[in-house]
Motif scaffolding. Structure first.
Motif, PDB file in Angstrom:
ATOM      1  N   ILE A 509      -2.325  18.723   2.927  1.00  0.00           N
ATOM      2  CA  ILE A 509      -1.810  17.356   2.920  1.00  0.00           C
ATOM      3  C   ILE A 509      -2.136  16.721   1.578  1.00  0.00           C
ATOM      4  N   GLY A 510      -1.141  16.126   0.961  1.00  0.00           N
ATOM      5  CA  GLY A 510      -1.323  15.514  -0.345  1.00  0.00           C
ATOM      6  C   GLY A 510      -1.889  14.109  -0.250  1.00  0.00           C
ATOM      7  N   GLN A 511      -2.184  13.576  -1.415  1.00  0.00           N
ATOM      8  CA  GLN A 511      -2.756  12.233  -1.488  1.00  0.00           C
ATOM      9  C   GLN A 511      -2.298  11.569  -2.773  1.00  0.00           C
ATOM     10  N   VAL A 512      -1.911  10.311  -2.653  1.00  0.00           N
ATOM     11  CA  VAL A 512      -1.505   9.525  -3.813  1.00  0.00           C
ATOM     12  C   VAL A 512      -2.731   8.829  -4.369  1.00  0.00           C
ATOM     13  N   GLY A 513      -2.986   9.017  -5.651  1.00  0.00           N
ATOM     14  CA  GLY A 513      -4.149   8.420  -6.275  1.00  0.00           C
ATOM     15  C   GLY A 513      -4.055   6.907  -6.407  1.00  0.00           C
ATOM     16  N   TYR A 514      -5.197   6.285  -6.656  1.00  0.00           N
ATOM     17  CA  TYR A 514      -5.264   4.826  -6.740  1.00  0.00           C
ATOM     18  C   TYR A 514      -4.325   4.289  -7.817  1.00  0.00           C
ATOM     19  N   ASP A 515      -4.292   4.945  -8.976  1.00  0.00           N
ATOM     20  CA  ASP A 515      -3.472   4.460 -10.088  1.00  0.00           C
ATOM     21  C   ASP A 515      -1.983   4.561  -9.799  1.00  0.00           C
ATOM     22  N   ALA A 516      -1.593   5.445  -8.888  1.00  0.00           N
ATOM     23  CA  ALA A 516      -0.173   5.607  -8.574  1.00  0.00           C
ATOM     24  C   ALA A 516       0.264   4.760  -7.382  1.00  0.00           C
ATOM     25  N   LEU A 517      -0.645   4.007  -6.784  1.00  0.00           N
ATOM     26  CA  LEU A 517      -0.310   3.163  -5.645  1.00  0.00           C
ATOM     27  C   LEU A 517       0.413   1.909  -6.114  1.00  0.00           C
ATOM     28  N   PRO A 518       1.256   1.313  -5.259  1.00  0.00           N
ATOM     29  CA  PRO A 518       1.878   0.030  -5.611  1.00  0.00           C
ATOM     30  C   PRO A 518       0.838  -1.085  -5.634  1.00  0.00           C
ATOM     31  N   PRO A 519       1.167  -2.222  -6.232  1.00  0.00           N
ATOM     32  CA  PRO A 519       0.167  -3.308  -6.357  1.00  0.00           C
ATOM     33  C   PRO A 519      -0.413  -3.756  -5.023  1.00  0.00           C
ATOM     34  N   LEU A 520       0.378  -3.808  -3.979  1.00  0.00           N
ATOM     35  CA  LEU A 520      -0.149  -4.263  -2.688  1.00  0.00           C
ATOM     36  C   LEU A 520      -1.216  -3.313  -2.174  1.00  0.00           C
ATOM     37  N   ALA A 521      -0.968  -2.020  -2.261  1.00  0.00           N
ATOM     38  CA  ALA A 521      -1.959  -1.057  -1.760  1.00  0.00           C
ATOM     39  C   ALA A 521      -3.244  -1.124  -2.572  1.00  0.00           C
ATOM     40  N   ARG A 522      -3.122  -1.269  -3.878  1.00  0.00           N
ATOM     41  CA  ARG A 522      -4.331  -1.406  -4.684  1.00  0.00           C
ATOM     42  C   ARG A 522      -5.081  -2.695  -4.343  1.00  0.00           C
ATOM     43  N   ASP A 523      -4.325  -3.754  -4.079  1.00  0.00           N
ATOM     44  CA  ASP A 523      -4.959  -5.023  -3.707  1.00  0.00           C
ATOM     45  C   ASP A 523      -5.713  -4.894  -2.383  1.00  0.00           C
ATOM     46  N   VAL A 524      -5.157  -4.146  -1.442  1.00  0.00           N
ATOM     47  CA  VAL A 524      -5.841  -3.939  -0.167  1.00  0.00           C
ATOM     48  C   VAL A 524      -7.159  -3.209  -0.381  1.00  0.00           C
ATOM     49  N   HIS A 525      -7.147  -2.149  -1.179  1.00  0.00           N
ATOM     50  CA  HIS A 525      -8.386  -1.417  -1.440  1.00  0.00           C
ATOM     51  C   HIS A 525      -9.403  -2.288  -2.183  1.00  0.00           C
ATOM     52  N   ASP A 526      -8.927  -3.132  -3.087  1.00  0.00           N
ATOM     53  CA  ASP A 526      -9.854  -4.003  -3.817  1.00  0.00           C
ATOM     54  C   ASP A 526     -10.482  -5.037  -2.879  1.00  0.00           C
ATOM     55  N   ARG A 527      -9.691  -5.592  -1.982  1.00  0.00           N
ATOM     56  CA  ARG A 527     -10.201  -6.627  -1.079  1.00  0.00           C
ATOM     57  C   ARG A 527     -11.124  -6.052  -0.009  1.00  0.00           C
ATOM     58  N   LEU A 528     -10.965  -4.755   0.290  1.00  0.00           N
ATOM     59  CA  LEU A 528     -11.842  -4.109   1.265  1.00  0.00           C
ATOM     60  C   LEU A 528     -13.017  -3.396   0.607  1.00  0.00           C
ATOM     61  N   ALA A 529     -13.161  -3.547  -0.696  1.00  0.00           N
ATOM     62  CA  ALA A 529     -14.262  -2.878  -1.398  1.00  0.00           C
ATOM     63  C   ALA A 529     -15.634  -3.301  -0.888  1.00  0.00           C
ATOM     64  N   PRO A 530     -15.863  -4.562  -0.457  1.00  0.00           N
ATOM     65  CA  PRO A 530     -17.203  -4.906   0.066  1.00  0.00           C
ATOM     66  C   PRO A 530     -17.636  -4.092   1.272  1.00  0.00           C
ATOM     67  N   LEU A 531     -16.717  -3.422   1.950  1.00  0.00           N
ATOM     68  CA  LEU A 531     -17.106  -2.582   3.085  1.00  0.00           C
ATOM     69  C   LEU A 531     -17.827  -1.324   2.643  1.00  0.00           C
ATOM     70  N   GLU A 532     -17.669  -0.945   1.349  1.00  0.00           N
ATOM     71  CA  GLU A 532     -18.337   0.229   0.788  1.00  0.00           C
ATOM     72  C   GLU A 532     -17.972   1.501   1.550  1.00  0.00           C
ATOM     73  N   LEU A 533     -16.672   1.670   1.808  1.00  0.00           N
ATOM     74  CA  LEU A 533     -16.159   2.868   2.471  1.00  0.00           C
ATOM     75  C   LEU A 533     -15.104   3.503   1.589  1.00  0.00           C
ATOM     76  N   ASN A 534     -15.007   4.826   1.643  1.00  0.00           N
ATOM     77  CA  ASN A 534     -13.975   5.551   0.907  1.00  0.00           C
ATOM     78  C   ASN A 534     -12.723   5.593   1.780  1.00  0.00           C
ATOM     79  N   LEU A 535     -11.903   4.580   1.667  1.00  0.00           N
ATOM     80  CA  LEU A 535     -10.710   4.461   2.504  1.00  0.00           C
ATOM     81  C   LEU A 535      -9.560   5.318   2.009  1.00  0.00           C
ATOM     82  N   GLN A 536      -9.719   5.978   0.852  1.00  0.00           N
ATOM     83  CA  GLN A 536      -8.681   6.875   0.364  1.00  0.00           C
ATOM     84  C   GLN A 536      -8.664   8.201   1.126  1.00  0.00           C
ATOM     85  N   GLN A 537      -9.806   8.598   1.656  1.00  0.00           N
ATOM     86  CA  GLN A 537      -9.885   9.873   2.356  1.00  0.00           C
ATOM     87  C   GLN A 537      -9.222   9.774   3.722  1.00  0.00           C
TER      88      GLN A 537
END
Length: 984
Positions: A509-537
């Motif tokens: 199964i493939g995975q799209v890297g953070y830099d290749a995500l659209p702005p909304l998806a990157r914004d979601v990961h940035d806003r959930l960063a205080p949870l300190e979880l690897n949500l990309q996996q």
């Protein structure tokens, strides 16, 4: 645009001119002899066989080199890598949607397999019912297109040009909607293995797949013939055995000629489907038109270019074919549809499911690709930074290899006449497979041993020999493992077929890297960063939010609740905590799997730049849709209040709800409207200083609206008792606010008076409404129920009256004691033949339609019935207790006649309180006023005694004085009256 007859005429002339050509003269002679010998006449078969050779000769003679490929074929990828290093082309034309070109550079930020996607949610110029539109082009490392993309992007001075139709043209040329859908005929692919796991196979969703090299017979009889004579079960196995393995070690000329020949065969034996043939030929015209336009614009030399396309399109017969083809094809303009582009994760199972391949075939192809690289030592092309590894730039050769001349050497004759190569058995590889599958089987609950490993090894060799194969293929090994290990039972979750697929590489199964995500998806990961979880996996991650100790986590909570509203189930699932109107949790627990649902998150990015914007757009779309109902608009309004700050959108949706309510002519959504408007009204009353203007208008308009529809709903058979109960619930619960806003209660009284139901349940509901309005007493309702039970003709329908009474608790909750009494009488008096069939109906009604009313019934029953079992024997239902008769009341009143003359003021005060305005009558004596009052009003005396708490016998001297409501207003009078009524 040339039609088919002209194409065939052009082909016959070309065949006549090439019959004496040197490269394939010997092959043409052999085919002519075979056609004459085996066919009834040489015309049909000879035309087919020699036409195939002409197609190969024509493609080889084209000045711009054509490189035919097959989708996700390791042999094509290997030949592509080898040819790119030899030729070093300066321009690479690739059969892929031309509007996807800007996105290819983002592939270096992803882990393959991924898919390039074009997505459109707002459609203009195409049928609106197709929305949303999605086109995907999956890319794996073992594919020729990835080798070409990697070479072009990482080699200086090389231009990559996508020449296939755009995503917009994919749907412009789609004519499937004009044809009725026919059931899909079962093929060998469907019987290869169980369906892929839903989560993996659904990574592409409902997208239209675009693949390079759709190389598969479109003639069902031809595919069946190939499978039967090849002794294989499905097309993927046939291709692996008879094309992949032989071409894996072939040279460039042999590879091209064989692929041209296969493409020509499948093209000539394709069914005469006019729409599909037209689309195929238009694609070829489109691509050649684009290539000639690019050559003219850039002045590039065709000999420095390479055209990569599917083998099916390489052997084309359209007039626009070639650098010297005609420019008669007009490309239609794109529609006004706004397309969004991005990369989404893909998987082997998703590719197999979308393109009809056998389960596990893409994983086997990946394994074959790795083996080919190891055996041939060909260095593949790989994007710099791909999968976290660095790659050196390829060194460009000083002088490119000479281009293959148009008149190529005949390699087909030797390839077709050469017997299968009897390779020596690679015992080490097969032994490794046998040991690995036995070990995996033991871990999954099978009773496998070393003897099973030996059996799998020997059975694989046996099956290969039976199928005329020099070496067991992965498919032979898979069949042998199933036969020797699985037998007839599957002890675990996975069967042996699935274990073999995992062992061969699994569903990568493939995975799209953070830099290749659209702005909304990157914004979601940035806003959930205080949870300190690897949500990309991939997988589930548990998030614990303690907002009391860490207030900054409230912003994360807001994001998670919006994700739960927008994304599929399972992406963000709350374990602890809830969010309702006026309620916020101080601690929450979430199960997050954003990596697993990465595709859904990426597609959210096509709709907006932030979660709040996407949510607002979806709420507007739901509220302003042509089929929107009042309940749906109120649901959107509630979501806007929950998840979005500010009142702007809520007020706008409230005005929209008022418009939709005025246009509705049915009562189907009344229960949902009642539930939501009650919640919103309670929220605004507790959280706002004043009610919003829209909710006041909605209550006022709803009161008039439901009053108007009430008589029709009572008489309409399609309107259920639940809908009518919800209407009455709205009218009665909102009555106080509606009257304060200027509504007239007479309208409701007239609506109830004009209602004449024929259904028993609605009749009981009407009685409840009349009780609420005061036109029918509770005693009259009890009398009606007793008469129904006493009538043998009505007894069978009595449960329907009870169903109506149960629903009546929605508008008239104060009738709960009467409903409990009616249900109790039913259980006590109904015969079993009527009662027992009705019990499931009652339970179903309470669970599905009146679940919120059951606590009210239970609470009332708990108040009426005894709390202990011992008291049940002596318990008498309240409705069966003897009420004081009129004569007894008259006697009790006579005992107090002598007391009243001494306190005339008390009698006057009581008379005023109880509304006695008739006067004393003849006043012969001043002291006779009280003596004449009570005999004339015995019921008044009883009511007054009840109000003052005088429930003991009149002669009792120990009864305490009354403490009812009257004592507060007239303390002296009440005290005097109490002393008079209790007596000495």
């Amino acid at each position: 645009m040339s039609d088919v007859p002209e194409s065939h005429e052009h082909e016959s002339r070309e065949h006549e001119s090439r019959t004496t050509a040197t490269p394939f003269a010997a092959l043409r002679g052999q085919l002519h002899e075979a056609a004459t010998r085996f066919a009834d006449g040489p015309e049909a078969l000879e035309g087919l066989l020699l036409g195939m050779v002409d197609d190969v000769d024509r493609a080889l003679g084209e000045r711009l080199e054509i490189f035919p490929v097959c989708h996700h074929s390791p042999a094509s990828a290997l030949a592509m890598a080898r040819r790119l290093r030899e030729k070093q082309p300066k321009v690479v034309y690739l059969e892929l949607c031309e509007d996807m070109a800007p996105l290819l550079t983002e592939l270096r930020n992803c882990r393959l397999p991924v898919a390039v996607q074009a997505f459109a949610s707002e459609i203009e110029g195409l049928p609106a019912e197709w929305a949303p539109l999605s086109v995907v082009a999956p890319i794996t490392e073992a594919s020729a297109e990835y080798q070409a993309i990697s070479y072009a992007l990482d080699t200086p001075g090389v231009e990559l040009v996508l020449v296939d139709r755009s995503s917009d043209h994919v749907f412009q040329w789609d004519s499937r909607h004009e044809q009725p859908k026919e059931p899909k005929e079962p093929t060998g692919e469907d019987t290869a293995s169980p369906a892929a796991e839903p989560a993996e196979a659904a990574l592409h969703g409902e997208a239209v797949g675009v693949e390079i090299g759709d190389l598969r017979p479109r003639f069902a009889e031809l595919e069946e013939h190939l499978l039967r004579h090849g002794k294989v079960r499905h097309w993927s196995e046939w291709w692996h055995q008879y094309v992949e393995v032989p071409l894996g070690d072939s040279d460039h000329d042999t590879y091209r000629q064989v692929m041209f020949l296969i493409g020509s065969l499948f093209r000539r034996l394709a069914p005469g489907d006019g729409d599909r043939v037209r689309v195929d030929e238009d694609r070829e015209r489109y691509m050649w038109t684009r290539m000639r336009a690019h050559l003219r614009a850039t002045g590039a030399d065709p000999e420095d270019c390479l055209y990569i396309c599917g083998a099916f399109h390489a052997a084309s017969r359209v007039k626009e074919f070639g650098v010297q083809g005609t420019d008669t094809f007009a490309i239609s303009p794109r529609t006004a549809t706004r397309w969004q582009y991005g990369l989404i994760p893909s998987s082997h199972a998703a590719i197999e499911a979308q393109f009809g391949l056998a389960s596990g075939s893409v994983s086997i192809a990946a394994t074959q690709w790795a083996k080919n690289l190891k055996r041939t030592r060909v260095k593949p092309y790989r994007l710099q930074g791909q999968a976290g590894t660095k790659k050196e730039r390829p060194t460009k050769a000083s002088a490119p290899a000479p281009v293959v001349p148009a008149a190529a050497t005949d390699q087909l004759s030797g390839f077709l006449s050469r017997p299968p190569v009897l390779d020596t058995l690679d015992e080490a590889e097969l032994l490794g497979w046998s040991v690995d599958i036995t070990r995996a089987a033991r871990r999954n609950g099978y009773l496998a041993s070393t003897a099973d490993a030996i059996a799998v090894f020997e059975t694989s060799i046996l099956l290969a020999g039976v199928r005329d194969r020099a070496k067991p293929t992965p498919y032979d090994f898979q069949d042998a493992a199933i036969t020797c290990i699985e037998k007839d039972t599957v002890p675990g979750r996975r069967d042996v077929r699935r274990l073999v697929e995992i062992m061969m590489g699994g569903d990568r199964i493939g995975q799209v890297g953070y830099d290749a995500l659209p702005p909304l998806a990157r914004d979601v990961h940035d806003r959930l960063a205080p949870l300190e979880l690897n949500l990309q996996q991939r997988g589930v991650r548990r998030a614990l939010l303690d907002m009391a100790s860490h207030p900054e986590l409230r912003a994360c909570s807001d994001v998670l609740w919006i994700l739960r509203r927008l994304m599929p189930a399972g992406a963000a699932r709350p374990i602890m905590g809830e969010r309702r109107l006026g309620e916020r949790s101080i601690q929450e627990s979430w199960d997050l799997s954003l990596g697993t649902h990465q595709r859904a998150l990426i597609e959210l990015g096509y709709e907006g730049v932030s979660l709040e914007q996407v949510l607002e757009q979806r709420l507007r779309r739901a509220a302003y849709g042509p089929q929107a109902t009042t309940a749906q608009v109120l649901a959107a309004l509630e979501d806007a209040t929950l998840h979005l700050t500010g009142r702007r959108l809520a007020d706008e949706l409230g005005a929209r709800a008022l418009e939709v309510l005025a246009s509705e002519r049915t009562v189907d959504g009344a229960p949902e409207v009642l539930r939501r408007i009650r919640g919103l009204l309670a929220y605004y009353r507790t959280h706002e200083p004043v009610l919003p203007a829209w909710i006041e208008s909605f209550v006022k308009a709803g009161y008039a609206h439901y009053c108007t529809l009430l008589p029709m709903a009572f008489a309409d058979e399609d309107a259920s008792v639940r809908h009518v109960a919800a209407m009455l619930g709205f009218l009665f619960s909102m009555e106080g606010l509606a009257l304060s806003l200027g509504c007239d209660r007479t309208q409701l009284e007239l609506a109830v008076a004009q209602s004449h139901p024929k259904d028993q349940a609605k009749t009981a509901l009407l009685w409840a409404a009349q009780v609420q309005l005061g036109t029918l007493s509770r005693e009259q309702v009890r009398t009606c129920c007793a008469e129904l039970l006493a009538n043998p003709l009505v007894v069978p329908s009595y449960p329907q009256y009870l169903s109506g009474f149960v629903h009546a608790l929605e508008p008239v909750p104060g009738l709960a004691d009467v409903v409990v009494e009616a249900v109790s009488n039913a259980f006590g008096r109904l015969p079993d033949a009527v009662l027992l069939p009705w019990l499931p109906v009652l339970i179903t009604t309470l669970r599905s339609n009146a679940a919120e009313l059951a606590p009210l019934l239970i609470r009332e029953a708990g108040r009426i019935f005894p709390a202990r079992l011992a008291a049940l024997d002596t318990w008498v239902p309240p409705w069966r207790q003897q009420q004081p008769t009129a004569a007894a009341s008259h006697g009790l009143a006579s005992e107090g006649v002598a007391l009243l003359p001494a306190h005339p003021a008390t009698c006057d005060a009581v008379a005023d309180l109880l509304g006695c305005t008739d006067g004393w009558g003849a006043r012969a004596e001043e002291g006779a006023r009280g003596a004449r009052l009570l005999p004339a009003y015995p019921a008044t005396c009883d009511a007054l005694a009840d109000l003052l708490g005088c429930d003991a016998p009149w002669s009792s001297a120990t009864r305490p004085p009354g403490t009812a409501a009257l004592t507060a207003e007239y303390p002296d009078t009440a005290q005097a009256l109490a002393e008079l009524l209790t007596g000495p």
